[in-house]
Design a protein around this motif. Structure first.
Motif, mmCIF file in Angstrom:
data_model
loop_
_atom_site.group_PDB
_atom_site.id
_atom_site.type_symbol
_atom_site.label_atom_id
_atom_site.label_comp_id
_atom_site.label_asym_id
_atom_site.label_seq_id
_atom_site.Cartn_x
_atom_site.Cartn_y
_atom_site.Cartn_z
ATOM 1 N N LEU A 198 0.838 -1.315 0.040
ATOM 2 C CA LEU A 198 -0.126 0.085 -0.105
ATOM 3 C C LEU A 198 0.913 1.274 -0.015
ATOM 4 N N ASP A 199 2.020 1.398 0.783
ATOM 5 C CA ASP A 199 2.844 2.348 0.677
ATOM 6 C C ASP A 199 3.530 2.649 -0.702
ATOM 7 N N ALA A 200 3.881 1.500 -1.402
ATOM 8 C CA ALA A 200 4.332 1.614 -2.632
ATOM 9 C C ALA A 200 3.290 2.083 -3.678
ATOM 10 N N LEU A 201 1.977 1.641 -3.532
ATOM 11 C CA LEU A 201 0.996 2.003 -4.350
ATOM 12 C C LEU A 201 0.443 3.483 -4.020
ATOM 13 N N HIS A 202 0.860 4.088 -2.865
ATOM 14 C CA HIS A 202 0.601 5.779 -2.601
ATOM 15 C C HIS A 202 1.605 6.329 -3.339
ATOM 16 N N GLU A 203 2.871 5.712 -3.650
ATOM 17 C CA GLU A 203 4.007 6.312 -4.367
ATOM 18 C C GLU A 203 3.695 6.557 -5.774
ATOM 19 N N LEU A 204 3.272 5.563 -6.316
ATOM 20 C CA LEU A 204 2.981 5.226 -7.800
ATOM 21 C C LEU A 204 1.454 5.984 -8.061
ATOM 22 N N ALA A 205 0.752 6.055 -7.038
ATOM 23 C CA ALA A 205 -0.632 6.631 -7.546
ATOM 24 C C ALA A 205 -0.452 8.025 -8.296
ATOM 25 N N PRO A 206 0.132 8.967 -8.194
ATOM 26 C CA PRO A 206 -0.062 10.029 -9.182
ATOM 27 C C PRO A 206 0.547 9.687 -10.446
ATOM 28 N N TYR A 207 1.533 8.892 -10.568
ATOM 29 C CA TYR A 207 1.857 8.636 -12.078
ATOM 30 C C TYR A 207 0.593 7.606 -12.572
ATOM 31 N N VAL A 208 0.176 6.907 -11.995
ATOM 32 C CA VAL A 208 -0.862 6.065 -12.392
ATOM 33 C C VAL A 208 -2.132 6.941 -12.853
ATOM 34 N N VAL A 209 -2.399 7.767 -11.786
ATOM 35 C CA VAL A 209 -3.638 8.886 -12.213
ATOM 36 C C VAL A 209 -3.093 9.709 -13.672
ATOM 37 N N GLN A 210 -1.905 10.025 -13.941
ATOM 38 C CA GLN A 210 -1.424 10.645 -14.916
ATOM 39 C C GLN A 210 -1.493 10.008 -16.477
ATOM 40 N N ALA A 211 -1.180 8.738 -15.964
ATOM 41 C CA ALA A 211 -1.078 7.807 -17.298
ATOM 42 C C ALA A 211 -2.625 7.375 -17.634
ATOM 43 N N VAL A 212 -3.491 7.052 -16.683
ATOM 44 C CA VAL A 212 -4.704 7.015 -16.989
ATOM 45 C C VAL A 212 -5.682 8.198 -17.614
ATOM 46 N N GLY A 213 -5.129 9.345 -17.147
ATOM 47 C CA GLY A 213 -5.801 10.370 -17.990
ATOM 48 C C GLY A 213 -5.077 10.537 -19.310
ATOM 49 N N ALA A 214 -3.952 10.077 -19.633
ATOM 50 C CA ALA A 214 -3.461 10.457 -21.199
ATOM 51 C C ALA A 214 -4.145 9.272 -21.859
ATOM 52 N N LEU A 215 -4.819 8.157 -21.603
ATOM 53 C CA LEU A 215 -5.322 7.256 -22.253
ATOM 54 C C LEU A 215 -6.681 7.629 -22.713
ATOM 55 N N PRO A 216 -7.261 6.988 -23.689
ATOM 56 C CA PRO A 216 -8.601 7.203 -24.327
ATOM 57 C C PRO A 216 -9.652 6.709 -23.407
ATOM 58 N N ARG A 217 -10.704 7.509 -23.314
ATOM 59 C CA ARG A 217 -11.763 7.000 -22.386
ATOM 60 C C ARG A 217 -12.280 5.409 -22.659
ATOM 61 N N TRP A 218 -12.121 4.993 -23.703
ATOM 62 C CA TRP A 218 -12.665 3.631 -24.169
ATOM 63 C C TRP A 218 -11.701 2.588 -23.611
ATOM 64 N N LEU A 219 -10.557 2.974 -23.482
ATOM 65 C CA LEU A 219 -9.398 1.772 -23.118
ATOM 66 C C LEU A 219 -9.633 1.362 -21.892
ATOM 67 N N PRO A 220 -9.798 1.880 -20.576
ATOM 68 C CA PRO A 220 -9.906 1.461 -19.312
ATOM 69 C C PRO A 220 -11.203 0.415 -19.373
ATOM 70 N N PRO A 221 -12.406 0.528 -19.950
ATOM 71 C CA PRO A 221 -13.219 -0.615 -19.969
ATOM 72 C C PRO A 221 -12.909 -1.647 -20.845
ATOM 73 N N LEU A 222 -12.088 -1.340 -21.835
ATOM 74 C CA LEU A 222 -11.471 -2.559 -22.597
ATOM 75 C C LEU A 222 -10.785 -3.207 -22.097
ATOM 76 N N LEU A 223 -9.667 -2.597 -21.182
ATOM 77 C CA LEU A 223 -8.875 -3.464 -20.392
ATOM 78 C C LEU A 223 -9.383 -4.097 -19.351
ATOM 79 N N ALA A 224 -10.563 -3.601 -18.879
ATOM 80 C CA ALA A 224 -11.435 -4.301 -17.500
ATOM 81 C C ALA A 224 -12.041 -5.689 -18.181
ATOM 82 N N GLY A 225 -12.567 -5.534 -19.326
ATOM 83 C CA GLY A 225 -13.257 -6.728 -20.073
ATOM 84 C C GLY A 225 -12.336 -7.715 -20.201
ATOM 85 N N LEU A 226 -11.036 -7.600 -20.890
ATOM 86 C CA LEU A 226 -10.235 -8.413 -21.230
ATOM 87 C C LEU A 226 -9.591 -8.991 -19.823
ATOM 88 N N LEU A 227 -9.397 -8.293 -19.116
ATOM 89 C CA LEU A 227 -8.860 -8.805 -17.617
ATOM 90 C C LEU A 227 -10.036 -9.721 -17.206
#
Length: 798
Positions: free
Chosen positions: A743-772
């Protein structure tokens, strides 16, 4: 087993014998069944009738039909008489009604001869109603100008006689005689009303009626319905007479005026005794009524002769005199006497409550002066004393207990709400609580039996004074009296202590005396009384310490330090008493004084930390004793920890680690020692609480911290804990450290994850979730197997 035959031949022989036995058994069973049939032939079942099952018996249907028919005929007769019938006037209707009445009253005779009793009863009831309508028609035709009340009285007398004669002639009818008895209660009261007689004369009329119905009830032993109706009418009329007598007796303005209602009351009591004389089940109730009537009669005369403030005492003395009644009515008179005493005590209780409420006025200003004494009823102390004296002679435990409480209340009323009265009452009650056997003389046996057996008890070496008070399970007389005395002592002690707050000197005197009294009882009394007395002594000592601190001018937070002397002293006393039954209650009471000290020190954190630390020191000293160690050890640790936290808060330390590390370090040390003593102890039990006390609060603080130092130190610490758990094969450090590290490592990586998700297309997260989800579903079985293996590996850890 050996025989001369070869085995094959012997086997054939055995088989033949068994076959013969089976055949013989079958014959015997058949014979047995035939014999049972001959001795107990089957009962032929009744043929089942076709159609629905009957839900009511023929007699029930018959009674319903007859009752409905009688009611309808009665309604028709009333309508015919009161309303109209064609061109007939009231005279013509009266003549027709008279003929119908005679025919109706004569109809039951042939019906009874034919055995139609129910039908005859219905017709006879209709005939009785028609006689009432005849009386009304006669009044309207012949006597329209006479008084209605007087005519009703005369008509009731005539109807009573006619119905009684009719019932005696047709003895198989059950309605006429009870109806005549019911109407017999009307003539005398109605004649008294018609003559404009006073209420007292009306009461006498009701009483004479009650006496007559009592005679009827006594002689009508073979007719239950007549007896029940007579007792009901007599009870109603007798109650009316009693109420009238009580009303006029209480409202009498002179002794002469009180004699007449007194005579009515005495006569009513005599009638009540006569009515129940031959009925053992009701004789007590009659005696109670007679006793109360006698008290009201004689007490009414005395009430008129004395001032109004002493009227209750006059009635109470009359009630006490009932205890000298003869054996035949003693039980009922005793109940009546107790009722009078209860009412008298209830009258005096407001005065007692007023005296007990006086100390509360001192709470408006401590040491501001003694309160004023209120005015109470002058007769209240004598009423309570008389009731207590009478109750002492009752051979019951409850009567002695009530008498003891009333005696204490009497002392308070006589001496007034003064400190001396409260202290003297407390001392006397404590003396009784210590030696309750002095008041158990004759309990359960009666005073006479007690006097006769006194010498026997002395010769056997057994006396009530030496028997211990049994305060658990079913209480003994000594135990009940001890509890009552102790409750009285506690009530008066609290009242005296609060009253003493009016002046400084009275406060120290009262608390000192109370402390000495309770301490003395704690040494001399029985176990349960001793325990309560010892705890009360500790409370009084706490009050003394608080009063001393206030007299010395100490502020509240410094007085808290002085109060810590009480738990320290009780802990020392408990160490000396060891496993004595009084030790634990005394120490708990002292601990309550310590809680009071903590509450007083709350406004000053520095003093609060000191109070907590000193309290922890007392608890740690108590934990040295083996019997107190399981609880006192945890209390000491908690107090030391709270003292540390309060001190850190006073220093304005905001880092949570400053509060949690003082818990984690000793907790881990204790866990190590416990694991050395018992290798079977789980790592969650030994190390889980200590690790969670620091890791979890630090993780919560790290998620809200924008700086890098705390997450870095937390991650390093969690990594060390995880590695230690893996190295030592301990489950708790491995799991807790791994979760916190992740959880501590996730806290440190959280800003970068948010930034990366914001740069992706909006349709990509649902697609990745479905594939998962598809991937997880496709490999579900494999994942379960892997999870099971991981669980087994963790389970092999300690």
């Amino acid at each position: 087993m050996s025989t001369a035959l070869p085995p094959a031949e012997e086997l054939a022989l055995v088989d033949r014998e068994l076959a013969q036995l089976d055949a013989r058994r079958s014959q015997l069973l058949a014979r047995r069944a035939w014999l049972l049939h001959v001795l107990h032939p089957p009962v032929p079942a009744a043929p089942r009738a076709w159609g629905p099952r009957a839900e009511a018996s023929p007699p029930s249907v018959q009674n319903v039909l007859l009752t409905l028919g009688g009611v309808l005929l009665t309604v028709a007769a009333v309508a015919f008489t009161l309303v109209s019938w064609g061109h007939l006037g009231i005279g013509g209707r009266a003549a027709v009604l008279a003929v119908v009445t005679v025919a109706t009253l004569g109809a039951p005779v042939p019906l009874l001869r034919r055995g139609l009793v129910s039908t005859a009863e219905s017709v006879a009831a209709l005939g009785l109603v028609l006689t009432v309508l005849d009386a009304y028609a006669l009044y309207r035709v012949a006597l329209p100008g006479s008084g209605a009340v007087g005519y009703t009285a005369a008509a009731a007398s005539v109807l009573c006689g006619v119905w009684a004669a009719y019932g005696l002639v047709l003895g198989r009818l059950r309605i006429p005689l009870p109806a005549s008895v019911a109407v017999a209660g009307l003539p005398l009261p109605l004649w008294a009303l018609a003559a404009d007689a006073g209420g007292l004369v009306l009461g006498w009329a009701a009483l004479v009626t009650a006496a007559g119905t009592a005679v009827v009830a006594e002689r009508a032993t073979a007719r239950i319905a007549v007896r029940v109706v007579a007792l009901t009418v007599g009870g109603g009329m007798g109650g009316w007479a009693l109420l009238a007598g009580v009303w006029f007796s209480v409202s009498a303005g002179s002794v002469a005026a009180a004699f007449a209602p007194g005579a009515l009351l005495l006569a009513a009591g005599a009638v009540a005794v006569y009515a129940t004389w031959r009925t053992p089940a009701a004789s007590t109730a009659g005696a109670v009524v007679a006793g109360l009537a006698a008290v009201a009669a004689v007490g009414g005369v005395l009430r008129a002769a004395v001032p109004s403030d002493w009227a209750v005492l006059a009635y109470l003395l009359c009630g006490v005199a009932l205890l000298a009644a003869p054996q035949r009515v003693r039980q009922g008179f005793t109940i009546a006497s107790g009722t009078v005493a209860a009412v008298s005590v209830a009258w005096a209780l407001p005065a007692v409550a007023l005296v007990l409420a006086v100390p509360l006025t001192t709470l408006n200003g401590v040491w501001a002066g003694a309160p004023a004494f209120p005015h109470t009823e002058p007769a209240a102390p004598l009423v309570l004393l008389t009731a207590a004296t009478a109750l002492v002679w009752f051979p019951y435990v409850w009567s002695r207990c009530v008498a003891l409480a009333l005696a204490c209340a009497t002392v308070l009323l006589v001496a007034g709400p003064s400190l001396a009265s409260f202290l003297v009452t407390t001392a006397a009650a404590l003396a009784v609580a210590s030696r309750p056997g002095l008041l158990t003389w004759g309990v359960g046996r009666g005073p006479a039996a007690a006097r006769e057996s006194t010498s026997e008890d002395a010769s056997d070496g057994v006396s009530a004074e030496t028997e211990p008070a049994t305060l658990s399970g079913r209480p003994s007389p000594e135990g009940a009296l001890a509890v009552t005395a102790l409750v009285c002592a506690l009530v008066t002690a609290v009242g005296g202590a609060v009253l003493a707050l009016g002046t400084r000197s009275a406060t120290f005197v009262a608390l000192g005396v109370l402390c000495a009294l309770f301490a003395g009882v704690a040494v001399a009394a029985a176990e349960a009384v001793r325990t309560v007395a010892a705890c009360s002594a500790v409370v009084a000592a706490t009050g003394l310490v608080a009063a001393g601190a206030a007299a010395a001018g100490l502020p509240v937070h410094q007085a808290a330090l002085a109060l810590l002397a009480v738990p320290a002293a009780t802990a020392a006393l408990g160490a000396r008493l060891r496993r004595h039954p009084v030790a634990l209650p005394v120490e708990v009471t002292g601990a309550a004084a310590g809680l009071l000290a903590v509450g007083l020190a709350v406004p000053r954190p520095a003093y609060l930390a000191l109070v907590l630390a000193l309290g922890g020191l007392v608890a740690a000293a108590t934990a040295v004793r083996e019997e107190r160690r399981p609880v006192a050890g945890w209390v000491a640790g908690g107090l030391f920890l709270l003292a540390t936290w309060v001190r850190l808060g006073a220093w304005e330390v905001s880092a949570p680690e400053a509060y949690t590390l003082p818990v984690t370090v000793p907790a881990l040390a204790v866990g190590v020692l416990r694991r050395r003593r018992d290798a079977q102890v789980s790592s969650w039990t030994a190390y889980g609480p200590g690790l969670a006390a620091t890791l979890l609060p630090s993780l919560a603080a790290a998620w809200g911290d924008d700086h890098w130092l705390r997450p870095l130190l937390l991650g390093a610490g969690a990594l060390l804990v995880t590695l230690a758990g893996a190295r030592l094969r301990l489950q708790a450090p491995l799991v807790l450290g791994g979760i916190v590290l992740g959880l501590d490592a996730l806290h440190e990586l959280a800003p970068y994850v948010v930034q990366a998700v914001g740069a992706l297309p909006r349709w990509l997260p649902p697609l990745l979730a479905g594939l998962l989800l598809l991937a997880v579903g496709a490999t579900y079985e494999q994942r379960l197997r892997d999870a099971r293996r991981l669980r087994e590996r963790l389970g092999r850890l300690h």
